[in-house]
Motif scaffolding. Structure first.
Motif, PDB file in Angstrom:
ATOM      1  N   GLU A 222     -32.983  -3.748  37.774  1.00 57.82           N
ATOM      2  CA  GLU A 222     -34.159  -3.715  36.922  1.00 57.82           C
ATOM      3  C   GLU A 222     -35.062  -4.720  36.604  1.00 57.82           C
ATOM      4  N   TRP A 223     -34.760  -5.923  37.128  1.00 58.36           N
ATOM      5  CA  TRP A 223     -35.362  -7.100  37.060  1.00 58.36           C
ATOM      6  C   TRP A 223     -36.252  -7.165  38.200  1.00 58.36           C
ATOM      7  N   GLU A 224     -37.258  -8.398  38.125  1.00 60.23           N
ATOM      8  CA  GLU A 224     -38.091  -8.809  39.195  1.00 60.23           C
ATOM      9  C   GLU A 224     -37.823 -10.132  39.635  1.00 60.23           C
ATOM     10  N   PRO A 225     -38.182 -10.508  40.758  1.00 60.02           N
ATOM     11  CA  PRO A 225     -37.890 -11.857  41.226  1.00 60.02           C
ATOM     12  C   PRO A 225     -38.242 -13.060  40.324  1.00 60.02           C
ATOM     13  N   ALA A 226     -39.708 -12.494  39.620  1.00 62.05           N
ATOM     14  CA  ALA A 226     -40.181 -13.429  38.534  1.00 62.05           C
ATOM     15  C   ALA A 226     -39.774 -13.879  37.356  1.00 62.05           C
ATOM     16  N   ASP A 227     -38.744 -12.822  36.984  1.00 62.15           N
ATOM     17  CA  ASP A 227     -37.877 -13.025  35.952  1.00 62.15           C
ATOM     18  C   ASP A 227     -36.955 -14.137  35.998  1.00 62.15           C
ATOM     19  N   LEU A 228     -36.774 -14.537  37.267  1.00 59.55           N
ATOM     20  CA  LEU A 228     -35.695 -15.590  37.824  1.00 59.55           C
ATOM     21  C   LEU A 228     -36.341 -17.213  37.967  1.00 59.55           C
ATOM     22  N   HIS A 229     -37.693 -17.056  37.753  1.00 57.45           N
ATOM     23  CA  HIS A 229     -38.498 -18.200  38.014  1.00 57.45           C
ATOM     24  C   HIS A 229     -38.185 -19.635  37.247  1.00 57.45           C
ATOM     25  N   CYS A 230     -38.115 -20.429  38.382  1.00 57.49           N
ATOM     26  CA  CYS A 230     -37.472 -21.853  37.864  1.00 57.49           C
ATOM     27  C   CYS A 230     -38.288 -22.978  38.736  1.00 57.49           C
ATOM     28  N   THR A 231     -38.001 -24.293  38.291  1.00 57.84           N
ATOM     29  CA  THR A 231     -38.299 -25.482  39.073  1.00 57.84           C
ATOM     30  C   THR A 231     -37.009 -25.870  39.479  1.00 57.84           C
ATOM     31  N   VAL A 232     -37.299 -26.603  40.706  1.00 54.56           N
ATOM     32  CA  VAL A 232     -35.955 -27.280  41.242  1.00 54.56           C
ATOM     33  C   VAL A 232     -36.214 -28.555  41.608  1.00 54.56           C
ATOM     34  N   MET A 233     -35.101 -29.464  41.534  1.00 49.20           N
ATOM     35  CA  MET A 233     -34.890 -30.627  42.344  1.00 49.20           C
ATOM     36  C   MET A 233     -33.695 -30.659  43.002  1.00 49.20           C
ATOM     37  N   LEU A 234     -33.772 -30.883  44.414  1.00 53.44           N
ATOM     38  CA  LEU A 234     -32.543 -31.124  45.052  1.00 53.44           C
ATOM     39  C   LEU A 234     -32.489 -32.250  45.921  1.00 53.44           C
ATOM     40  N   CYS A 235     -31.342 -33.100  45.980  1.00 55.77           N
ATOM     41  CA  CYS A 235     -31.343 -34.493  46.902  1.00 55.77           C
ATOM     42  C   CYS A 235     -30.020 -34.633  47.494  1.00 55.77           C
ATOM     43  N   ARG A 236     -30.209 -35.169  48.395  1.00 51.89           N
ATOM     44  CA  ARG A 236     -28.935 -35.399  49.285  1.00 51.89           C
ATOM     45  C   ARG A 236     -28.609 -36.855  49.269  1.00 51.89           C
ATOM     46  N   VAL A 237     -27.604 -37.397  48.621  1.00 53.45           N
ATOM     47  CA  VAL A 237     -27.318 -38.818  48.568  1.00 53.45           C
ATOM     48  C   VAL A 237     -26.288 -39.373  49.354  1.00 53.45           C
ATOM     49  N   PRO A 238     -26.602 -40.059  50.527  1.00 53.71           N
ATOM     50  CA  PRO A 238     -25.569 -40.574  51.268  1.00 53.71           C
ATOM     51  C   PRO A 238     -24.524 -41.581  50.818  1.00 53.71           C
ATOM     52  N   LEU A 239     -23.298 -41.517  51.022  1.00 53.05           N
ATOM     53  CA  LEU A 239     -22.295 -42.350  50.376  1.00 53.05           C
ATOM     54  C   LEU A 239     -22.012 -43.673  51.163  1.00 53.05           C
ATOM     55  N   THR A 240     -22.723 -43.825  52.259  1.00 51.02           N
ATOM     56  CA  THR A 240     -22.355 -45.097  53.377  1.00 51.02           C
ATOM     57  C   THR A 240     -23.801 -45.650  53.680  1.00 51.02           C
ATOM     58  N   ALA A 241     -23.768 -46.912  53.939  1.00 52.91           N
ATOM     59  CA  ALA A 241     -24.868 -47.401  54.368  1.00 52.91           C
ATOM     60  C   ALA A 241     -25.546 -46.970  55.633  1.00 52.91           C
TER      61      ALA A 241
END
Length: 376
Positions: A222-241
């Motif tokens: 009963e929802w539409e994809p627009a009902d879930l609209h949001c912004t996002v920031m995703l990052c991958r942080v390496p743990l070694t040099a």
């Protein structure tokens, strides 16, 4: 008395019933000429017929007051709250109404906080619903998530912000998308990150986007994809040099900052044509996420990495007092209580949700109880 009553039963019913013996709990029988206690004489009770004297009582009766005669109820006390050293920044703000909870089954909590070790780094996060949400009894709309890659080579971090024009549903999209992004980005192993890491991160966001739409169609038709609209920031942080640069992808107005020696640097260069930080041009889910995603790779020469939604980013950009306060608080790793208290500053024009996910980039070596106690 029990012995006398037994003798009466043996003698038969024609015998007189023995009088009870005086006991501590039973006063002696008073004859007609016996002295009476004050207040037990029938003559002292006008209007009581002869032979119907009031029953003696051991203590005077306490009159019961009617509800109208009762003492007034004490005033309603204000709810108690822990003190804070968080400052009032700029002009002194006017009094705010008490927070009102949303009551929606799908509402997010007004306050959230975390802090601990993940992948050998100390992380802390906090989110506070904006004053507008608290005053209007609407749900918070920000969410965050933290994990690490399946090969243990990197952290994966995300923050999301549901859009206000879907005030009853977008928080569901933000909460799910933050977790889905981290779940798919966790499969980016070291070799992929060193090869074409930005493309791998884009594919992770695309997979999260598609899975979110699939879940909506299957479970919330009963929802539409627009009902879930949001912004996002995703990052991958390496743990070694030797793990390569950190990888970032964003849609919308979320921000990433590097903090070093109390100085801030933005991961994404400010776009002069983008307008205010709270104006969103490309939220997810989207038919083609590549059209709205920005990606970059950055060497993390800093003390801490900060991911924020637009409410906190706006304050960092526009308020020197906020920047100084947060830089001082985040100069050292924070436990969850200190992290939440960091966002309790008061600023007159700050009414949106405040969310921050902070990763201190130096390896965490504190493993003693005393070390953890310092993070209160």
């Amino acid at each position: 008395m029990f012995e006398d009553f037994t003798k009466y039963l043996r003698a038969g019913p024609e015998q007189p019933i023995p009088q009870p013996r005086p006991t501590i709990d039973s006063p002696p029988h008073l004859g007609p000429d016996s002295p009476r206690r004050p207040g037990t004489d029938p003559a002292s009770h006008p209007g009581v017929p002869a032979g119907a004297a009031p029953r003696p009582v051991a203590a005077p009766l306490v009159p019961v007051r009617s509800a109208s005669a009762a003492e007034p109820c004490p005033p309603v006390f204000r709810p108690a709250e822990l003190p804070t050293h968080a400052p009032v920044i700029g002009n002194r703000i006017v009094a705010q109404p008490y927070p009102a909870l949303s009551g929606q089954p799908l509402a997010l909590p007004t306050l959230r906080a975390d802090g601990g070790v993940l992948g050998g780094r100390w992380l802390a996060a906090a989110s506070i619903a904006g004053l507008t949400h608290q005053a209007d009894a609407t749900t918070a709309q920000d969410s965050y998530c933290a994990g690490y890659s399946v090969d243990g080579s990197a952290l994966v971090l995300a923050v999301c912000d549901g859009l206000g024009y879907r005030e009853h549903t977008s928080q569901v999209g933000a909460d799910l998308l933050a977790r889905l992004c981290c779940a798919f980005a966790a499969w980016i192993v070291r070799e992929q990150a060193l090869g074409d890491g930005t493309e791998a991160l884009i594919r992770a966001v695309e997979q999260a986007n598609d899975r979110l739409v699939e879940m909506q169609r299957m479970h919330l038709p009963e929802w539409e994809p627009a009902d879930l609209h949001c912004t996002v920031m995703l990052c991958r942080v390496p743990l070694t040099a030797d793990g390569g640069p950190a990888l970032f992808a964003r849609a919308g107005d979320t921000e990433a900052f590097l903090l070093r020696n109390a100085q801030y640097a933005t991961v994404f260069a400010p776009d002069a044509d983008a307008g205010p930080t709270n104006v969103v041009k490309g939220p997810l889910p989207h038919q083609n996420p590549r059209e709205v995603l920005q990606v970059t790779a950055v060497d993390l020469d800093a003390d801490a990495l900060i991911l924020t939604t637009d409410g906190l980013a706006h304050d960092i950009f526009d308020s020197p007092g906020t920047r100084e306060w947060l830089a001082a608080r985040w100069a050292v790793p924070c436990g969850p209580h200190r992290m939440l208290d960091s966002l309790r500053y008061r600023r007159q024009s700050s009414h949106d949700d405040r969310t921050a996910l902070v990763a201190w980039l130096r390896p965490w070596t504190g493993d003693e109880v005393d070390d953890a106690a310092d993070l209160r």
